[in-house]
Scaffold this motif. Structure first.
Motif, PDB file in Angstrom:
ATOM      1  N   SER A 184       0.801  -1.346  -0.088  1.00 41.04           N
ATOM      2  CA  SER A 184       0.196   0.118   0.071  1.00 41.04           C
ATOM      3  C   SER A 184       0.786   1.268  -0.001  1.00 41.04           C
ATOM      4  O   SER A 184       1.946   1.262   0.535  1.00 41.04           O
ATOM      5  N   VAL A 185       0.240   2.461  -0.646  1.00 47.55           N
ATOM      6  CA  VAL A 185       0.995   3.565  -0.835  1.00 47.55           C
ATOM      7  C   VAL A 185      -0.074   4.666  -0.254  1.00 47.55           C
ATOM      8  O   VAL A 185      -1.191   4.699  -0.926  1.00 47.55           O
ATOM      9  N   ALA A 186       0.593   5.622   0.486  1.00 45.61           N
ATOM     10  CA  ALA A 186      -0.185   7.007   0.400  1.00 45.61           C
ATOM     11  C   ALA A 186       0.369   7.914  -0.171  1.00 45.61           C
ATOM     12  O   ALA A 186       1.805   8.208  -0.067  1.00 45.61           O
ATOM     13  N   VAL A 213      -3.952   4.024  -0.335  1.00 48.75           N
ATOM     14  CA  VAL A 213      -4.692   4.402   0.769  1.00 48.75           C
ATOM     15  C   VAL A 213      -4.646   6.107   1.104  1.00 48.75           C
ATOM     16  O   VAL A 213      -3.809   6.631   0.539  1.00 48.75           O
ATOM     17  N   ALA A 225      -0.339   3.108   5.499  1.00 46.30           N
ATOM     18  CA  ALA A 225       0.483   2.746   4.342  1.00 46.30           C
ATOM     19  C   ALA A 225       1.804   2.283   4.545  1.00 46.30           C
ATOM     20  O   ALA A 225       2.346   2.240   5.422  1.00 46.30           O
ATOM     21  N   ASP A 226       1.948   1.199   3.706  1.00 47.25           N
ATOM     22  CA  ASP A 226       3.086   0.527   3.784  1.00 47.25           C
ATOM     23  C   ASP A 226       4.640   1.583   3.325  1.00 47.25           C
ATOM     24  O   ASP A 226       5.645   1.436   3.797  1.00 47.25           O
ATOM     25  N   VAL A 280       5.050   5.884   2.047  1.00 44.44           N
ATOM     26  CA  VAL A 280       4.510   7.227   2.051  1.00 44.44           C
ATOM     27  C   VAL A 280       5.420   8.003   0.945  1.00 44.44           C
ATOM     28  O   VAL A 280       6.709   7.965   0.981  1.00 44.44           O
TER      29      VAL A 280
END
Length: 488
Positions: free
Chosen positions: A15-17, A45, A51-52, A54
């Motif tokens: 996941s990434v923000a 996300v 998040a994994d 950023v």
């Protein structure tokens, strides 16, 4: 007896923000980065805490914005200790402008990526999470590196929806033509749409051309196709952005392209209004004024970058103009559209600015009757011509002059808002929360020009409501719906 080996459990996607700082142009960049990351297998996300990885899209414009960018990166880096984040990566203008120096002074960030890393952002991010060292670029003057980046060289591959059914592109459905590599990160009814990148002007106080490069227009077909895709994403207002919209088309051989494209943008099914940002006063030609003032669906909104009014200060800024020419421009605009919205920014305390220069600016602001004026105190920017000028004012004097002009424009802008009491405005609804309905009238640009609160109406976000202005609060308006239903 037969034995079987269990298949390994599938690995959850990373996941990434994407955190965006700065201007609307950065918002477009973030959505293009988000589209590339999603296409590369990442799950987007909203919150960095979830998040994994950023990705912080930084701003490198002024000192306050740079500090905000660094603080945001440090906050994100803390999540590696308190949250689930495995890596924090800096992109955007600050990363491009300072590159290696930023990486060395901010070891909390796992990598600092430049604009040229954008096309391969998913692969870059995976390698960084895997522990591979990334060597940040050494900053250089991008005016000498045309085009600005692979993103600009190959615009058709990254931001156009194609002519196939675009209604589901970006929502998981395959496209039969070029697909959109832009993922909406904001659910609102307004979206910025990039006309160009870079700037050919050489204002002595501005570093933007050195890291954004020289002016490069997008092809009209690309702009129109992306606008068509945005219409399928429930966008009602297109906000055309660039460093200098009056230059659009000059590198394509036709400086009138914006005038001819505006009616086409406004005619796109689902688009209710089109807004143009950032006009250079000295380049704002009669045909463009007429196109913005008279084209149905284009709001009469003029974002004019005056910066000052004293001819002497403007020459030192390497700009053009004086109070007479600026007031003549405003008179021509208002002759076509008396209720047009006008906003600008000014810099106070520029090197060599005298008290007479300051008074000239104040007199102009009083005569101009603008809706909103942003006031910035001068400070040196790395690598700019003005940083080497003599005649610098001390910090206390710059602060005092800035406060003086800020107080003046707050009063003037509030008076201009009061003049709108009794006007009928069309408000794009952007928020309906706890019974409070808020949006923007035609003369109010996104985020910086105030809002309009609506009474006696229960619309949905994205509706256009006709209303009469009944009160003000500074630059903000209060309006009562003229009709019980929405226009759109």
């Amino acid at each position: 007896m037969t034995t079987t080996t269990a298949e390994p459990a599938p690995t959850a996607p990373m996941s990434v923000a994407v955190v965006t700082l700065g201007c609307a142009r950065n918002e477009v960049d973030s959505e293009e980065l988000a589209g590339r990351l999603e296409a590369g297998g990442f799950v987007l996300v909203a919150e960095p805490e979830d998040a994994d990885t950023v990705l912080v899209n930084t701003c490198g414009f002024v000192e306050a914005a740079k500090k905000d960018s660094v603080d945001t990166l440090l906050e994100a880096a803390d999540l590696k200790e308190t949250g689930k984040a495995q890596a924090v990566v800096a992109v955007g203008c600050l990363a491009e402008r300072y590159g290696k120096d930023l990486a060395e002074t901010l070891p909390e960030a796992d990598a600092v990526l430049g604009f040229d890393d954008y096309p391969d952002i998913a692969a870059k991010l995976r390698s960084i999470v895997a522990g591979e060292a990334h060597h940040p670029h050494t900053p250089s003057d991008r005016r000498r590196l045309l085009p600005i980046s692979p993103v600009e060289r190959d615009a058709s591959a990254i931001s156009v929806p194609g002519h196939a059914d675009t209604s589901e592109i970006g929502r998981g459905a395959p496209a039969t033509g070029p697909r959109v590599v832009r993922r909406r990160l904001d659910a609102g009814p307004m979206a910025p749409l990039k006309l160009a990148s870079g700037c050919d002007r050489r204002c002595s106080f501005c570093a933007i051309p050195s890291f954004r490069g020289s002016f490069v227009s997008r092809r009209p077909s690309d702009v129109l196709q992306e606008a068509q895709w945005l219409a399928t994403q429930d966008i009602k207002e297109l906000f055309l952005v660039s460093e200098n919209s009056t230059s659009y088309g000059k590198d394509l051989g036709d400086l009138r392209l914006l005038e001819t494209m505006l009616p086409e943008l406004a005619a796109i099914d689902g688009i209710a209004r089109v807004r143009v940002s950032y006009l250079q006063p000295a380049e704002t030609r009669p045909g463009l004024i007429e196109a913005i003032a008279d084209t149905p669906g284009v709001v009469p909104y003029f974002d004019l970058s005056f910066q000052h009014a004293s001819a002497t200060v403007l020459r030192r800024m390497r700009r053009f103009g004086d109070p007479e020419s600026f007031l003549d421009l405003l008179e021509r605009i208002r002759a076509l559209s008396p209720l047009a919205g006008v906003r600008s920014n000014v810099i106070v305390g520029f090197p060599g600015e005298t008290e007479d220069d300051l008074q000239t600016l104040c007199d102009f602001l009083e005569a101009a009757r603008m809706d909103v004026t942003g006031v910035f105190g001068y400070s040196d920017e790395d690598g700019t011509e003005a940083a080497s000028y003599d005649g610098k004012l001390d910090d206390d004097e710059v602060r005092a002059r800035t406060e003086h002009v800020t107080a003046l424009v707050e009063e003037l802008n509030a008076q201009r808002a009061e003049e709108r009491i009794g006007e009928t405005v069309t408000v794009l609804v952007e928020s309906v929360e706890n019974g409070v309905v808020e949006g923007r009238a035609e003369h109010q640009g996104p985020e910086v020009d105030g809002t309009t609160t609506l009474e006696d109406v229960e619309p949905r976000v994205g509706d256009l409501v006709e209303a009469e202005v009944v009160a003000t609060d500074g630059v903000d308006l209060v309006a009562r719906a003229v009709r019980s239903g929405a226009l759109a």
